[in-house]
Write a protein that holds these residues in place. Structure first.
Motif, PDB file in Angstrom:
ATOM      1  N   GLN A 294       0.828  -1.203   0.000  1.00 12.85           N
ATOM      2  CA  GLN A 294       0.000   0.000   0.000  1.00 12.85           C
ATOM      3  C   GLN A 294       0.865   1.258   0.000  1.00 12.85           C
ATOM      4  O   GLN A 294       1.893   1.320   0.667  1.00 12.85           O
ATOM      5  N   ILE A 295       0.441   2.264  -0.735  1.00 12.20           N
ATOM      6  CA  ILE A 295       1.092   3.568  -0.725  1.00 12.20           C
ATOM      7  C   ILE A 295       0.285   4.488   0.184  1.00 12.20           C
ATOM      8  O   ILE A 295      -0.903   4.724  -0.060  1.00 12.20           O
ATOM      9  N   LEU A 296       0.914   4.988   1.231  1.00 10.33           N
ATOM     10  CA  LEU A 296       0.235   5.827   2.210  1.00 10.33           C
ATOM     11  C   LEU A 296       1.040   7.093   2.451  1.00 10.33           C
ATOM     12  O   LEU A 296       2.235   7.151   2.162  1.00 10.33           O
ATOM     13  N   GLN A 297       0.381   8.084   2.992  1.00 14.59           N
ATOM     14  CA  GLN A 297       1.073   9.302   3.388  1.00 14.59           C
ATOM     15  C   GLN A 297       0.744   9.618   4.837  1.00 14.59           C
ATOM     16  O   GLN A 297      -0.428   9.617   5.242  1.00 14.59           O
ATOM     17  N   LYS A 298       1.780   9.829   5.623  1.00 15.27           N
ATOM     18  CA  LYS A 298       1.610  10.210   7.025  1.00 15.27           C
ATOM     19  C   LYS A 298       2.488  11.427   7.273  1.00 15.27           C
ATOM     20  O   LYS A 298       3.713  11.350   7.213  1.00 15.27           O
ATOM     21  N   GLY A 299       1.853  12.564   7.529  1.00 17.74           N
ATOM     22  CA  GLY A 299       2.614  13.790   7.735  1.00 17.74           C
ATOM     23  C   GLY A 299       3.421  14.140   6.504  1.00 17.74           C
ATOM     24  O   GLY A 299       2.871  14.245   5.397  1.00 17.74           O
ATOM     25  N   THR A 300       4.710  14.261   6.667  1.00 16.95           N
ATOM     26  CA  THR A 300       5.596  14.602   5.547  1.00 16.95           C
ATOM     27  C   THR A 300       6.211  13.361   4.906  1.00 16.95           C
ATOM     28  O   THR A 300       7.077  13.470   4.040  1.00 16.95           O
ATOM     29  N   ASN A 301       5.771  12.177   5.326  1.00 18.36           N
ATOM     30  CA  ASN A 301       6.379  10.929   4.857  1.00 18.36           C
ATOM     31  C   ASN A 301       5.482  10.187   3.876  1.00 18.36           C
ATOM     32  O   ASN A 301       4.263  10.132   4.048  1.00 18.36           O
ATOM     33  N   ASN A 302       6.113   9.621   2.844  1.00 16.37           N
ATOM     34  CA  ASN A 302       5.440   8.705   1.937  1.00 16.37           C
ATOM     35  C   ASN A 302       5.843   7.287   2.330  1.00 16.37           C
ATOM     36  O   ASN A 302       7.030   6.997   2.483  1.00 16.37           O
ATOM     37  N   ILE A 303       4.845   6.402   2.472  1.00 18.69           N
ATOM     38  CA  ILE A 303       5.107   5.075   3.030  1.00 18.69           C
ATOM     39  C   ILE A 303       4.682   3.985   2.062  1.00 18.69           C
ATOM     40  O   ILE A 303       3.592   4.030   1.489  1.00 18.69           O
TER      41      ILE A 303
END
Length: 418
Positions: A294-303
């Protein structure tokens, strides 16, 4: 009760449940047992919640005329599923492999459901319980069934094939998964190839990747359908792009390793005469869930969250793909791989050595197995130790790969990253 009589009860509604938390009206409740529970004790409750009948194997719980006593609940479930499969006559595609089974199954289902009424394995319910439940979820309206089959020992795929009786088969790959149970990579190949043995002895058909020499060698005596020559891999950044039949397609799947999963779905869709434009739409509409790439975004991070499962083969592929992504700052968080037996330490060391060859900004290893390896990167014996580190040193403006076996539950990291 005879199997034919039980089938008559089942065929009134084509419903089977094994968990009283999810009972449906008019279902048959099968009182399965586990290490920490005894389904027999829930028979009365299942009836109160709407089940038509409850199937048990301990006489003291037969307190109602609608509670049916059998010798063994699990065996009865499996026998009922096999009998149902024989009545259906529905074409069934069976698939197994070391990596990519569930993603491939869901892609195939997405493509075929554009034209047919399909029934496919839910999640990864692919074992001696999940396969019978998948079959029993099929009704006379099902036009194509898709059955995922998992195994960690020899003879398991053979057993599941005897129940599911697939008309078509596909093996994603042979990789270093469940080495402990299979006894090594040759055991993996032999165990997964039990699907091929079934197809050969029953004169059925295998879908095969022609670029996989092992699959070609293992299917030389089977009728095969090869991946189309009109399939061309284009790029990954971060999602897989390809062309087939002059149609360009961009998926929502990361990693070059997902190309073959998509290729299988295209090949099977083409075989079952799904229009090319509908195949394109189905694949482009599919988005992975449940911690699978899965491609996720948390704050300033791409995960990149790939924490559903891991073995040496999938870990290697994930690292190589992540290294190719055009991102400025990269962090890798890797958790232990399980069921590797005597090869465990060496396989974890191999991953540590591979990760060291890439120019990642930060590499973090977590788990007792990675903790035993030799490395100059940060190691954490427990998840709690990693958690404390990430709280004190939060990740910011990073592309982050999170990869580990299911037992590590590395998706918990998402609660830490702000």
């Amino acid at each position: 009760m005879k199997l034919t009589a039980l089938y008559k009860l089942y065929s009134q509604h084509f419903l089977v449940d094994t968990d009283t938390r999810n009972i449906r009206k008019n279902t048959l409740f099968f009182a399965l047992k586990g290490d920490n529970f005894n389904g027999n004790t829930f028979a009365d409750e299942a009836l109160k919640l709407g089940a038509s009948f409850a199937i048990i194997d301990e006489k003291q719980y037969q307190t109602n005329p609608n509670i049916i006593l059998v010798d063994d609940v699990l065996e009865t479930l499996q026998q009922l599923a096999k009998y149902h499969r024989e009545q259906l006559k529905t074409p069934i595609i069976g698939l197994t492999g070391s990596n990519g089974k569930t993603t491939t199954k869901e892609l195939i289902n997405a493509v075929l459901s554009k034209k047919y009424v399909t029934t496919a394995t839910k999640g990864n319910l692919n074992n001696h319980i999940g396969v019978p439940l998948t079959l029993l979820s099929m009704t006379p309206k099902t036009e194509i069934g898709i059955v995922e089959m998992g195994a960690n020992h020899l003879k398991e795929i053979e057993f599941l094939c005897a129940i599911a009786q697939p008309d078509f088969g596909y093996i994603t790959n042979f990789g270093k998964a469940h080495l402990e149970g299979f006894g090594g990579i040759e055991g993996v190949i032999k165990g997964k190839s039990e699907l091929y043995s079934y197809l050969e002895s029953n004169h059925k058909t295998a879908f095969v990747n022609p670029k996989d020499e092992r699959q070609i060698a293992n299917t030389k005596n089977i009728q095969t359908v090869l991946f189309s020559e009109n399939l061309n891999f284009k790029a990954v950044n971060p999602f897989v792009k390809l062309e087939f039949n002059t149609i360009s397609l961009q998926s929502n799947l990361i990693g070059k390793y997902n190309y073959t999963n998509i290729a299988a779905a295209i090949t099977i869709g083409t075989y079952f005469k799904i229009p090319a434009t509908e195949i394109k739409n189905a694949i482009e509409e599919y988005t992975p869930t449940n911690n699978r790439s899965q491609i996720l975004q948390k704050g300033t991070n791409n995960i990149v969250l790939d924490a559903y499962n891991a073995n040496p083969s999938s870990m290697k592929a994930a690292l190589e793909n992540f290294a190719e992504l055009k991102e400025n700052a990269k962090t890798v968080i890797l958790g232990d791989m399980f069921e590797l037996g005597k090869e465990s330490l060496q396989e974890h060391q191999n991953i540590v050595n591979l990760a060291a060859t890439f120019n990642f900004d930060t590499t973090l290893f977590v788990g007792e197995n990675f903790y035993k390896t030799a490395t100059n990167k940060l190691q954490f014996k427990t998840f709690e130790a990693l958690e404390n580190y990430l709280i004190k040193k939060p990740l910011e403006q990073q592309s982050i790969l999170i990869k580990g076996s299911r037992g590590m539950r590395l998706e918990r990291i998402l609660k830490i990253i702000k």
